[in-house]
Design an enzyme around this catalytic site. Structure first.
Site, short mmCIF file in Angstrom:
data_model
loop_
_atom_site.label_atom_id
_atom_site.label_comp_id
_atom_site.label_asym_id
_atom_site.label_seq_id
_atom_site.Cartn_x
_atom_site.Cartn_y
_atom_site.Cartn_z
N ASP A 201 42.24 -35.30 43.85
CA ASP A 201 41.74 -36.68 43.82
C ASP A 201 40.38 -36.72 44.51
OD1 ASP A 201 41.87 -39.40 43.19
OD2 ASP A 201 42.83 -39.92 45.08
N ASP A 217 42.45 -36.63 52.59
CA ASP A 217 43.51 -37.15 51.72
C ASP A 217 43.85 -36.20 50.57
OD1 ASP A 217 45.45 -38.70 50.62
OD2 ASP A 217 44.13 -40.32 49.97
#
Length: 328
Positions: A201, A217
């Site tokens: 991501d 993340d």
């Protein structure tokens, strides 16, 4: 991945502070919520003025084995001197539990926002992505899934079929557009790539700048093609995207070879993200945070725009993929 609805209604501030106290951390500030819809993430300061981030994982999404693979990947990257937010260890454990919740504690690392239109910063990111992929290629995730058509297209299409959020009068047109987009992706998808562990991501919001990039993340880390971690950095018109891609790949290849066959997957991956993201919003609608933050999802205009967006992406998929400038 289990789609069972979960709303975090039992995750109270006292629960969070008790969980941290069990690990010897005394919260000496408020719990500041950070921007995360899938999990619950808070920044805080302890009594020694050390700053941390605690992340409570959404139950029923990832198994303990899958979360541990995320953590292990982050720790491997850290060991390879790649700037990434990795979990802290408590009694040699990164994944902690409290009252049925899985959680992890990270150092609060802060930084400026990555400037997606800054070519110097993009060049740095290209080099570090190559190094991330060097580490990622050493082995594969075994518990975490691969980026593929089933999870990103077929399963979302089944969700659209039964979704009550889609207005009845617009549903047939939306489903037809979805089917056209899925068919177009399947026509372009190929397997001419090496699967490796990815950030998964890697968009501008997951990169901070601290005299260089800091990657945060890894919650969506998966196996897949290297280009998955490159394409979300591209922005602007086609000419601008080609220039950016050339710069990223040139920097990337200072550390790792890039398979240019993967460039043809950029628009299919973009389409897959569109479909998957919309299905994710529908899956999470029982969580009160979603109606509160995405109120437009109940409006007819939104679904008309989504139908048009899907059909526009079909046209994009029918065009030739980005081409690098020939080298003579």
């Amino acid at each position: 991945m289990n789609d069972k609805a979960f709303t975090f209604q039992t995750l109270h501030p006292d629960t969070i502070m008790d969980a941290l106290f069990e690990q010897g951390i005394r919260v000496d500030s408020g719990l500041t919520p950070l921007n995360s819809y899938e999990n619950r993430v808070y920044q805080f300061q302890d009594e020694d003025r050390h700053r941390y981030v605690v992340k409570f994982y959404r139950p029923e999404r990832w198994s303990a084995e899958q979360i541990l693979e995320e953590h292990q990947f982050a720790l491997e990257l850290q060991q390879d001197e790649i700037p990434v937010a990795a979990p802290l260890l408590f009694n040699n454990q990164s994944l902690l539990t409290h009252q049925g919740f899985y959680y992890a504690v990270f150092p609060s690392l802060g930084g400026r926002q990555f400037e997606s239109d800054n070519l110097d910063q993009m060049e740095w990111v290209g080099r570090y992505l190559a190094r991330i992929h060097q580490t990622g290629s050493k082995k594969r995730f075994t518990a975490r899934p691969d980026i593929g058509l089933k999870e990103y297209l077929i399963e979302p299409r089944q969700i659209f079929e039964t979704a009550t959020l889609i207005p009845r009068s617009l549903k047939a047109a939306f489903l037809a557009a979805s089917d056209s987009l899925i068919d177009a992706v399947m026509a372009q998808w190929h397997g001419r790539f090496t699967t490796l562990r990815l950030h998964g991501d890697c968009h501008a919001g997951n990169i901070l700048w601290r005299d260089g990039p800091l990657f945060v993340d890894l919650d969506d880390a998966r196996n897949g093609p290297a280009v998955q971690d490159l394409w979300m950095l591209l922005n602007g018109d086609r000419a601008e995207q080609r220039m950016q891609l050339e710069m990223i790949i040139e920097a990337y290849e200072e550390f790792n070879a890039f398979n240019t066959d993967e460039i043809a997957l950029i628009e299919p991956l973009r389409a897959m993200r569109m479909v998957y993201y919309l299905a994710w919003l529908i899956r999470r609608w029982d969580d009160p945070a979603f109606p509160r933050n995405f109120p437009w999802l109940t409006g007819e205009d939104y679904w008309r725009k989504q139908t048009a967006t899907f059909l526009e992406q079909v046209k994009v998929l029918q065009e030739p993929p980005l081409q690098l400038t020939p080298m003579y």
